[in-house]
Design an enzyme around this catalytic site. Structure first.
Site, PDB file in Angstrom:
ATOM      1  N   LYS A 111      63.085  20.794  84.343  1.00  0.00           N
ATOM      2  CA  LYS A 111      62.343  21.802  83.909  1.00  0.00           C
ATOM      3  C   LYS A 111      61.007  21.373  83.050  1.00  0.00           C
ATOM      4  CE  LYS A 111      66.338  24.760  82.702  1.00  0.00           C
ATOM      5  NZ  LYS A 111      67.229  25.341  81.857  1.00  0.00           N
ATOM      6  N   LYS A 192      71.106  25.068  94.681  1.00  0.00           N
ATOM      7  CA  LYS A 192      72.272  25.724  94.141  1.00  0.00           C
ATOM      8  C   LYS A 192      71.653  27.122  93.999  1.00  0.00           C
ATOM      9  CE  LYS A 192      71.422  24.854  89.216  1.00  0.00           C
ATOM     10  NZ  LYS A 192      72.031  24.769  87.831  1.00  0.00           N
ATOM     11  N   LYS A 195      69.531  31.358  88.707  1.00  0.00           N
ATOM     12  CA  LYS A 195      68.870  32.708  88.155  1.00  0.00           C
ATOM     13  C   LYS A 195      67.292  32.641  87.959  1.00  0.00           C
ATOM     14  CE  LYS A 195      71.275  31.663  83.872  1.00  0.00           C
ATOM     15  NZ  LYS A 195      72.136  32.169  82.944  1.00  0.00           N
TER      16      LYS A 195
HETATM   17  P1  AMP Z   1      73.337  28.738  83.462  1.00  0.00           P
HETATM   18  O1  AMP Z   1      72.988  29.793  84.229  1.00  0.00           O
HETATM   19  O2  AMP Z   1      72.727  27.700  83.981  1.00  0.00           O
HETATM   20  O3  AMP Z   1      73.139  28.953  81.896  1.00  0.00           O
HETATM   21  O4  AMP Z   1      74.829  28.347  83.476  1.00  0.00           O
HETATM   22  C1  AMP Z   1      75.928  29.068  83.192  1.00  0.00           C
HETATM   23  C2  AMP Z   1      77.384  28.311  83.676  1.00  0.00           C
HETATM   24  O5  AMP Z   1      77.118  28.731  85.057  1.00  0.00           O
HETATM   25  C3  AMP Z   1      77.224  26.666  83.577  1.00  0.00           C
HETATM   26  O6  AMP Z   1      78.573  26.456  83.361  1.00  0.00           O
HETATM   27  C4  AMP Z   1      76.936  26.339  84.984  1.00  0.00           C
HETATM   28  O7  AMP Z   1      77.071  24.967  85.153  1.00  0.00           O
HETATM   29  C5  AMP Z   1      77.412  27.406  85.909  1.00  0.00           C
HETATM   30  N1  AMP Z   1      76.323  27.678  86.873  1.00  0.00           N
HETATM   31  C6  AMP Z   1      75.126  27.726  87.134  1.00  0.00           C
HETATM   32  N2  AMP Z   1      74.803  28.018  88.482  1.00  0.00           N
HETATM   33  C7  AMP Z   1      75.829  27.708  89.410  1.00  0.00           C
HETATM   34  C8  AMP Z   1      75.927  27.640  90.625  1.00  0.00           C
HETATM   35  N3  AMP Z   1      75.030  27.881  91.595  1.00  0.00           N
HETATM   36  N4  AMP Z   1      77.310  27.180  91.050  1.00  0.00           N
HETATM   37  C9  AMP Z   1      78.447  27.099  90.298  1.00  0.00           C
HETATM   38  N5  AMP Z   1      78.184  27.225  88.801  1.00  0.00           N
HETATM   39  C10 AMP Z   1      76.721  27.525  88.502  1.00  0.00           C
END
Ligand code: AMP
Ligand code: TRP
Length: 330
Positions: A111, A192, A195
């Site tokens: 980032k 992966k 968002k």
């Molecule tokens: P974030 O959206 O980065 O705040 O992540 C929120 C939660 O979703 C965290 O526990 C991440 O590890 C999980 N997460 C985010 N992207 C993925 C993905 N593509 N596959 C599985 N878990 C995810």
């Protein structure tokens, strides 16, 4: 009873990766332990946000948690900034964290892009995350694969703290699901699902309408072999579809390989879309109802109160161990 803690940032759109990698575990854990689930709005501030949009996204995420199955009667749901102990605990931990260990954090490298203009908050982000977790004496932290390094740091900080100041903090363990920990982007299965992806064809949001889900699945990037086989290295696109299907339908990957062995990719894509639609339709409906009733506010007030009670005790333990004078109370 085990204490569980996890959080998600209120930025972008909650997607299928978040659901399968994180929220589905939260829902499982709320049955088994004392769960605390947090919308980490302070973490969102580490990158520039439009204030109005941040407020909206924060409420949206809290509502989505409930719509997706978090039950406020079983678990505690709250907004991070409503519990000031998080910021204060983060300061205490900053004073024992080291530049070197933060410099190794992959998320910061990604980032911050190594630029001089990268924010200091972005750099210290993992310390705030450590405070989130340690302030709850959490035993278990359910997260996706990408958060493993941050949880390792959390453990290191807790151990260092205890070594210096006595047994004050509980050392938590990450819980990373075997399947679903890394759902890949539909438009690029090498990376992966995210968002913050540039194109909306990368992800399926939890509120996405059925037509759009079908369209994105039909366009999902696969390969030219046209053989349905699970092989994450050689066939990341097809494997990702099989994994999503399996996690939502409950059918094993090998049963699905068998089922689609003569069918080619078209059928796999359409039926995976159908499974997703079946799963997300009730989430969308519950979300709409929750917005209408406005009951989320009450849920968040109750959640913040409970979170304040728990963190107050742990924070005082930390403060006292570090040599701060307890506030005088009359
Ligand atoms: P974030 O959206 O980065 O705040 O992540 C929120 C939660 O979703 C965290 O526990 C991440 O590890 C999980 N997460 C985010 N992207 C993925 C993905 N593509 N596959 C599985 N878990 C995810
Ligand atoms: N850093 C996590 C992410 O990007 C979000 C997060 C903040 C978190 N605090 C947490 C996750 C505490 C688990 C526990 O996904």
């Amino acid at each position: 009873m085990k204490r569980i803690f996890s959080g998600s940032q209120p930025t972008g759109n909650l997607h299928l990766g978040n659901y399968l990698g994180a929220i589905k575990q939260y829902i499982k854990y709320q049955e088994e332990g004392d769960g605390f689930f947090c919308v980490v709005d302070l973490h969102a501030l580490t990158l520039p946000q439009d204030p109005e949009a941040l407020r909206k996204k924060t409420m949206e995420l809290a509502t989505l948690y409930v719509a997706a199955g978090l039950d406020p009667n079983k678990a505690t749901l709250f907004i991070q900034s409503h519990v000031p102990a998080h910021a204060e605990g983060a300061w205490l931990l900053q004073c024992i964290a080291r530049m070197g260990e933060l410099n190794r954090m992959v998320q910061f490298k990604e980032k911050g892009k190594g630029e001089e203009t990268a924010g200091v908050g972005l750099f210290t982000y993992p310390i705030l995350q450590a405070a989130d977790i340690l302030l709850y004496d959490a035993d278990i932290v359910p997260v996706g694969e990408d958060q493993k390094q941050h949880i390792e740091l959390t453990r290191d900080l807790a151990e260092r703290f205890n070594h210096r100041f006595g047994e004050v903090l509980k050392v938590p363990v990450p819980m990373i699901p075997e399947q679903g920990a890394r759902i890949m982007g539909l438009d690029n299965p090498e990376k992966k699902m995210s968002k913050s992806a540039e194109s909306a064809s990368n992800y399926i949001t939890l509120l996405e309408d059925p037509k759009s889900i079908m369209k994105k699945l039909k366009r999902a990037v696969t390969d030219s072999e046209n053989v349905v086989r699970y092989d994450r290295e050689q066939k990341p696109g097809v494997s990702n579809l099989l994994e999503i299907h399996s996690l939502l339908s409950g059918e094993s990957i090998s049963a699905l390989e068998e089922k689609y062995s003569d069918a080619g990719y078209g059928k796999l894509k359409i039926e995976t879309a159908e499974v997703i639609i079946d799963h997300l339709t009730p989430v969308r409906e519950r979300y709409k109802k929750l917005v209408e009733t406005g009951e989320i506010e009450e849920i968040l007030i109750t959640g913040a109160k409970r979170a304040q009670e728990v963190t107050g005790g742990v924070l005082e333990r930390m403060r006292s161990a570090m040599g701060l004078v307890s506030p005088y109370r009359k």
